[in-house]
Enzyme design. Structure first.
Site, PDB file in Angstrom:
ATOM      1  N   GLU A 153       0.652  -1.124   0.066  1.00 27.28           N
ATOM      2  CA  GLU A 153       0.094  -0.101  -0.070  1.00 27.28           C
ATOM      3  C   GLU A 153       0.989   1.166   0.036  1.00 27.28           C
ATOM      4  O   GLU A 153       1.937   1.333   0.454  1.00 27.28           O
ATOM      5  CB  GLU A 153      -1.044   0.035   1.110  1.00 27.28           C
ATOM      6  CG  GLU A 153      -1.846   1.295   1.342  1.00 27.28           C
ATOM      7  CD  GLU A 153      -2.585   1.263   2.620  1.00 27.28           C
ATOM      8  OE1 GLU A 153      -3.160   2.297   2.821  1.00 27.28           O
ATOM      9  OE2 GLU A 153      -2.984   0.094   3.124  1.00 27.28           O
TER      10      GLU A 153
ATOM     11  N   ASP B 264      14.629  -3.829  12.881  1.00 27.80           N
ATOM     12  CA  ASP B 264      15.134  -2.337  11.975  1.00 27.80           C
ATOM     13  C   ASP B 264      14.083  -1.218  12.521  1.00 27.80           C
ATOM     14  O   ASP B 264      13.642  -0.610  11.540  1.00 27.80           O
ATOM     15  CB  ASP B 264      15.167  -2.514  10.615  1.00 27.80           C
ATOM     16  CG  ASP B 264      16.238  -1.656  10.181  1.00 27.80           C
ATOM     17  OD1 ASP B 264      16.806  -1.125  10.670  1.00 27.80           O
ATOM     18  OD2 ASP B 264      16.114  -1.314   8.899  1.00 27.80           O
TER      19      ASP B 264
ATOM     20  N   LYS C  37      13.282   2.298  13.164  1.00 22.91           N
ATOM     21  CA  LYS C  37      14.019   3.436  13.246  1.00 22.91           C
ATOM     22  C   LYS C  37      12.959   4.436  12.543  1.00 22.91           C
ATOM     23  O   LYS C  37      11.854   4.061  11.964  1.00 22.91           O
ATOM     24  CB  LYS C  37      15.056   3.424  12.482  1.00 22.91           C
ATOM     25  CG  LYS C  37      14.978   2.959  11.200  1.00 22.91           C
ATOM     26  CD  LYS C  37      16.146   2.553  10.224  1.00 22.91           C
ATOM     27  CE  LYS C  37      16.250   1.963   8.789  1.00 22.91           C
ATOM     28  NZ  LYS C  37      17.262   1.870   7.994  1.00 22.91           N
ATOM     29  N   PRO C  38      13.518   5.776  12.834  1.00 27.02           N
ATOM     30  CA  PRO C  38      12.398   6.796  12.184  1.00 27.02           C
ATOM     31  C   PRO C  38      11.830   6.652  10.634  1.00 27.02           C
ATOM     32  O   PRO C  38      10.679   6.632  10.439  1.00 27.02           O
ATOM     33  CB  PRO C  38      12.867   7.911  12.625  1.00 27.02           C
ATOM     34  CG  PRO C  38      13.928   7.711  13.726  1.00 27.02           C
ATOM     35  CD  PRO C  38      14.345   6.289  13.467  1.00 27.02           C
TER      36      PRO C  38
ATOM     37  N   ASN D 274      11.351   4.055   9.096  1.00 29.72           N
ATOM     38  CA  ASN D 274      10.465   2.608   9.082  1.00 29.72           C
ATOM     39  C   ASN D 274       9.134   2.766   9.609  1.00 29.72           C
ATOM     40  O   ASN D 274       8.244   2.253   9.906  1.00 29.72           O
ATOM     41  CB  ASN D 274      11.082   1.487   9.523  1.00 29.72           C
ATOM     42  CG  ASN D 274      11.932   0.885   8.550  1.00 29.72           C
ATOM     43  OD1 ASN D 274      12.204   1.298   7.335  1.00 29.72           O
ATOM     44  ND2 ASN D 274      13.161   0.181   8.868  1.00 29.72           N
TER      45      ASN D 274
ATOM     46  N   ASP E  15       8.616  -1.524   6.469  1.00 31.62           N
ATOM     47  CA  ASP E  15       9.696  -2.259   5.952  1.00 31.62           C
ATOM     48  C   ASP E  15      10.249  -2.994   7.060  1.00 31.62           C
ATOM     49  O   ASP E  15      11.129  -3.205   7.958  1.00 31.62           O
ATOM     50  CB  ASP E  15      10.728  -1.231   5.998  1.00 31.62           C
ATOM     51  CG  ASP E  15      11.980  -1.918   5.036  1.00 31.62           C
ATOM     52  OD1 ASP E  15      12.200  -2.811   4.853  1.00 31.62           O
ATOM     53  OD2 ASP E  15      12.958  -0.722   4.969  1.00 31.62           O
TER      54      ASP E  15
END
Length: 171
Positions: free
Chosen positions: A56, A100, A102-103, A105, A118
């Site tokens: 999406e 993982d 983190k900002p 993602n 992700d």
């Protein structure tokens, strides 16, 4: 008849032996997740040496882009982190460790919704036990055991989310 995001690996990664199989396998795992706050995967496949993931398209920005404009209020930071924690809890209950967080993602929809994205290096608990030492992830957000290549579990994602919260509050 819908807008989608198509992810393909960087050319240097796509040519690594076995990478395409791992990329497609990981995408299929994420496609099994059904949560409104996790970006859904619509399709995954291979075309020759190339592989792709269709998901999406979220209308908005990622948290790293939001941070580039300035830190959010502590209330907004708490709301974002609470939403991501709930999404991680769901993934963990389904047996998947993100690895993982983190900002970049974390996606923020224009409507205020928060998405976790992700899962490219996500692994099941069983895979983590089988694969042995692994330092996949983004160094600045890794838990100590992840950096050292030691056994890890869902707590590593929680640690990474704590680092995200610290960045939101302190810069």
């Amino acid at each position: 008849e819908r807008h989608v995001a198509i992810k393909i690996p960087r050319p240097d990664r796509a040519m690594v032996p076995g990478f395409a199989e791992r990329f497609v396998d990981e995408a299929r795992k994420v496609a099994q997740l059904r949560h409104p706050g996790i970006v859904p995967v619509y399709d995954v496949g291979r075309e020759g040496a190339w592989c792709y993931i269709v998901s999406e398209l979220i209308d908005g920005e990622n948290l790293a882009q939001r941070l580039a404009r300035g830190r959010p209020t502590w209330q907004e930071a708490a709301q974002i982190v609470a939403a991501v924690a709930e999404r991680l809890d769901y993934a963990h209950r389904e047996g998947l460790i993100h690895r993982d967080v983190k900002p970049s993602n974390i996606l923020l929809g224009k409507d205020g919704s928060v998405y976790l994205a992700d899962f490219g290096i996500a692994a099941t608990r069983e895979e983590l036990q089988e694969e042995g030492p692994n330092t996949s992830g983004t160094l600045l957000f890794m838990s100590p055991e992840q950096v050292r290549g030691r056994a890890m579990d869902a707590r590593s994602d929680i640690y990474s989310l704590g680092v995200v919260l610290y960045e939101l509050l302190a810069g």
